[in-house]
Design a protein around this motif. Structure first.
Motif, PDB file in Angstrom:
ATOM      1  N   SER A 377       8.301  52.395  97.395  1.00 10.86           N
ATOM      2  CA  SER A 377       7.762  51.288  96.620  1.00 10.86           C
ATOM      3  C   SER A 377       8.870  50.655  95.780  1.00 10.86           C
ATOM      4  O   SER A 377       9.537  51.337  94.992  1.00 10.86           O
ATOM      5  N   VAL A 378       9.038  49.354  95.933  1.00 10.40           N
ATOM      6  CA  VAL A 378      10.108  48.655  95.207  1.00 10.40           C
ATOM      7  C   VAL A 378       9.825  48.637  93.710  1.00 10.40           C
ATOM      8  O   VAL A 378      10.757  48.648  92.900  1.00 10.40           O
ATOM      9  N   GLU A 379       8.553  48.640  93.319  1.00 13.00           N
ATOM     10  CA  GLU A 379       8.204  48.539  91.907  1.00 13.00           C
ATOM     11  C   GLU A 379       8.267  49.880  91.172  1.00 13.00           C
ATOM     12  O   GLU A 379       8.009  49.927  89.968  1.00 13.00           O
ATOM     13  N   LYS A 412      17.655  54.428  99.210  1.00 15.01           N
ATOM     14  CA  LYS A 412      17.638  53.506 100.345  1.00 15.01           C
ATOM     15  C   LYS A 412      16.715  52.324 100.069  1.00 15.01           C
ATOM     16  O   LYS A 412      17.021  51.180 100.472  1.00 15.01           O
ATOM     17  N   ALA A 413      15.579  52.577  99.388  1.00 18.81           N
ATOM     18  CA  ALA A 413      14.630  51.500  99.087  1.00 18.81           C
ATOM     19  C   ALA A 413      15.079  50.645  97.909  1.00 18.81           C
ATOM     20  O   ALA A 413      14.534  49.559  97.700  1.00 18.81           O
ATOM     21  N   HIS A 414      16.049  51.131  97.133  1.00 16.57           N
ATOM     22  CA  HIS A 414      16.571  50.389  95.976  1.00 16.57           C
ATOM     23  C   HIS A 414      18.088  50.263  96.114  1.00 16.57           C
ATOM     24  O   HIS A 414      18.846  50.931  95.410  1.00 16.57           O
ATOM     25  N   PRO A 415      18.560  49.438  97.030  1.00 16.45           N
ATOM     26  CA  PRO A 415      20.008  49.378  97.309  1.00 16.45           C
ATOM     27  C   PRO A 415      20.825  48.715  96.218  1.00 16.45           C
ATOM     28  O   PRO A 415      22.066  48.802  96.249  1.00 16.45           O
ATOM     29  N   SER A 443      27.114  65.438 101.810  1.00 17.02           N
ATOM     30  CA  SER A 443      28.556  65.184 101.785  1.00 17.02           C
ATOM     31  C   SER A 443      28.930  63.941 102.587  1.00 17.02           C
ATOM     32  O   SER A 443      29.997  63.361 102.360  1.00 17.02           O
ATOM     33  N   GLN A 444      28.059  63.520 103.499  1.00 19.67           N
ATOM     34  CA  GLN A 444      28.329  62.342 104.318  1.00 19.67           C
ATOM     35  C   GLN A 444      27.425  61.157 103.945  1.00 19.67           C
ATOM     36  O   GLN A 444      27.447  60.139 104.633  1.00 19.67           O
ATOM     37  N   ASN A 445      26.650  61.302 102.879  1.00 21.43           N
ATOM     38  CA  ASN A 445      25.687  60.278 102.485  1.00 21.43           C
ATOM     39  C   ASN A 445      26.364  59.258 101.572  1.00 21.43           C
ATOM     40  O   ASN A 445      26.724  59.561 100.435  1.00 21.43           O
ATOM     41  N   LYS A 446      26.544  58.061 102.059  1.00 24.43           N
ATOM     42  CA  LYS A 446      27.212  57.020 101.289  1.00 24.43           C
ATOM     43  C   LYS A 446      26.336  56.452 100.187  1.00 24.43           C
ATOM     44  O   LYS A 446      26.852  55.761  99.298  1.00 24.43           O
ATOM     45  N   ARG A 447      25.025  56.705 100.238  1.00 24.47           N
ATOM     46  CA  ARG A 447      24.143  56.188  99.192  1.00 24.47           C
ATOM     47  C   ARG A 447      24.238  57.008  97.913  1.00 24.47           C
ATOM     48  O   ARG A 447      23.884  56.524  96.836  1.00 24.47           O
TER      49      ARG A 447
END
Length: 575
Positions: A377-379, A412-415, A443-447
């Motif tokens: 949810s974006v909110e 991911k939902a809030h870039p 360790s490989q997660n760029k987010r």
């Protein structure tokens, strides 16, 4: 114009119906009875013979010839008056469970009692009530249903009370000893009643000591029928059909919901949690009073270990599934359950922070999975996300993989989150409690923020360097970390010493060459005994500085008279 035509049609229909059973066609009618929009042309002497009320109206009238009487407020309206008039004319008609209550009230209104005339309408209806209508559960419920439009006279005549008593008594018997299939058929029968009359029947059953589960069954059936578009319809189609939140239908539904909550048995665990969640979602949507919502939240928190992710999602999203409700109810429910677990731990003389119950572990896993579902949810703000995650004690999570998944979905939902905001989101997670697969993914997660990635790499190396298996508790990870820090410190000391020895070796080699050249010249001039050389003194000093005392030979006792012309043995050389 249209209304006048309609009134004329109704008048003609009423006159036509009256003409079918008024037998004295040769005697002209002398009074017209107005009941609402219907008119009945009748004979005074036939009405006066049975109705004391009409007799008094005629006798006490100031008009010399009373030709019109208005009885629009008679219980039951034109249809019931027509049957009462037929009774005055001795015309047969059928008394049923659907009209007996209205006929009894009309008889009381018209004063058609046995005191005025033997075997009058009131006596006939009383006999039918006691001998037929109230002899079965279905009959009592139908009569009680018909009383909804006959108040307050139906209550004054004790019809409501009698029907409620019979219905509660027979419902208890059916609950304990079913006579029909399915066994809970009687709950469907009760669900046709107005909430006020339904409450009277439920109160009567409770006074008779019926089990709470039976009461719960009746309440669930009633709620699913009276609040169908709120409790059963999860698609939101029924809700969207009414745009006005404060419409008459919504106000009525709110009243029904409040009444249902007040009828809930005192035993908190008598209802399935999915039903309670549906009621709470309905209370939030209908803007029910705070007391109503608080009661439902308390009941849900007590049995929260039985909750599913779908149940929590029911509380979270609006009926269209597009927007989030205010998540305060979910937070209060989880907080109430955690507080209950703390009290239980204190009662059992345990440490809640170290030992959590099976129910607490189950709820924790459900909450982490629930966070992953609402994270899209974006909110959803960071404070609300972290607020729910932090409600669960740290010790209740054996591994943080589910929480890590929820965090990853949220990022991911809030870039557009900056580094500091992403660190706030990740602050609820403990990198020490991730599994090997989760650490590799992190360790490989760029987010993820850089700090979390470094932690994942560090702790992964920590496990490998320390030679220990993955542990699920904090104590094992801290011990491995201390061991690795000690190894790193020793390596750094050895490296520093190695550097100093290399410098000294280069210096000694240079001096050795100079001494060899000078020694060659001196030995050719004199053959006497030689004095201790600079190299022999330096070798002795280096031997004392040797750090490798364990597992190697000690060179501190090398003879000063070593022959420097022989090649130096490099067995103990560090290079």
């Amino acid at each position: 114009m249209a209304s006048s035509v309609l009134n004329n049609n109704r008048l003609s229909i009423a006159m036509e119906r009256t003409g079918q059973w008024v037998f004295s066609q040769d005697i002209p009618t002398d009074v017209v009875i107005h009941v609402g929009e219907a008119n009945f042309s009748l004979h005074k002497f036939m009405l006066v013979a049975k109705s004391n009320y009409i007799r008094k109206l005629i006798v006490e009238s100031k008009e010399p010839e009373l030709t019109r009487i208005n009885l629009s407020d008679i219980p039951g309206g034109p249809e019931i008056f027509e049957k009462a008039a037929k009774f005055c004319y001795c015309v047969n008609f059928e008394i049923t469970v659907h009209n007996v209550a209205a006929l009894r009230c009309a008889a009381e209104y018209l004063q058609m009692t046995d005191k005025y005339c033997d075997n009058n309408l009131s006596g006939r209806t009383e006999d039918f009530l006691s001998q037929v209508a109230l002899s079965s559960l279905s009959g009592a419920i139908v009569v009680l249903k018909s009383c909804e439009d006959l108040l307050p006279m139906a209550e004054d005549l004790k019809i409501v009370q009698r029907c409620a008593e019979v219905a509660s008594h027979k419902a208890c018997n059916e609950a304990n000893f079913p006579s029909r299939s399915p066994p809970n058929w009687w709950t469907e029968e009760l669900s046709i009643l107005d909430i006020e009359f339904f409450g009277k029947v439920i109160s009567g059953m409770r006074q008779r000591g019926v089990k709470p589960l039976i009461i719960a069954s009746a309440l669930i059936t009633y709620a699913e029928r009276s609040l169908r578009d709120l409790v059963r319809d999860h698609s939101g189609n029924g809700v969207n059909s009414l745009d006005l939140d404060e419409s008459d239908v919504r106000i009525r539904q709110r009243e029904i919901l409040e009444s249902i909550v007040t009828l809930l048995p005192s035993e908190k665990a008598g209802f399935p949690i999915n039903f309670l969640c549906c009621l709470l979602r309905s209370a939030i949507f209908l803007k029910a009073p705070t007391s109503c919502k608080n009661e439902l939240e308390k009941r849900i928190s007590i049995i929260l270990e039985h909750v599913t992710v779908d149940d929590l999602l029911v509380l979270s999203f609006t009926y269209d599934g597009e927007r989030l409700f205010d998540l305060d109810s979910v937070r209060r429910i989880i907080a109430g359950f955690v507080e209950k677990e703390k009290n239980m731990a204190v009662f059992n003389a345990g440490d809640f922070r170290e030992v959590c119950s099976t129910a607490m572990h189950r709820v924790t896993k459900t909450v982490d999975t629930y966070l992953g579902e609402i994270a899209t949810s974006v909110e959803l703000s960071i404070s609300k996300f972290n607020g729910i995650a932090n409600l669960v004690p740290k010790g209740a999570r054996k591994v943080d993989d589910d929480l890590y998944r929820a965090i990853d979905i949220y990022l991911k939902a809030h870039p557009n989150l900056d580094e500091i905001e992403r660190e706030k989101v990740c602050s609820v997670m403990d990198a020490l409690k991730l599994s090997y697969e989760a650490r590799v993914h992190a360790s490989q997660n760029k987010r993820l923020p850089v700090q979390i990635v470094l932690h994942a790499l560090y702790y992964d190396q920590l496990k490998l360097r320390s030679g220990v298996e993955d542990r699920n508790n904090m104590q094992g990870a801290v011990t491995a970390k201390s061991q690795l820090q000690a190894d790193v410190s020793l390596v750094r000391e050895n490296e520093a010493l190695r550097s100093e020895l290399m410098k000294m070796k280069l210096y000694v080699s240079d001096m050795q060459q100079k001494i060899n050249v000078a020694g060659t010249g001196t030995s050719s001039k004199s053959g006497g005994p030689r004095k201790p050389t600079f190299f022999s003194s330096m070798s002795k000093t280096l031997g004392k500085l040797n750090p490798f005392k364990h597992g190697s030979k000690d060179t501190t006792n090398i003879d000063d008279g070593v022959d420097i012309t022989k090649p130096r043995r490099r067995r103990f050389s560090i290079s």
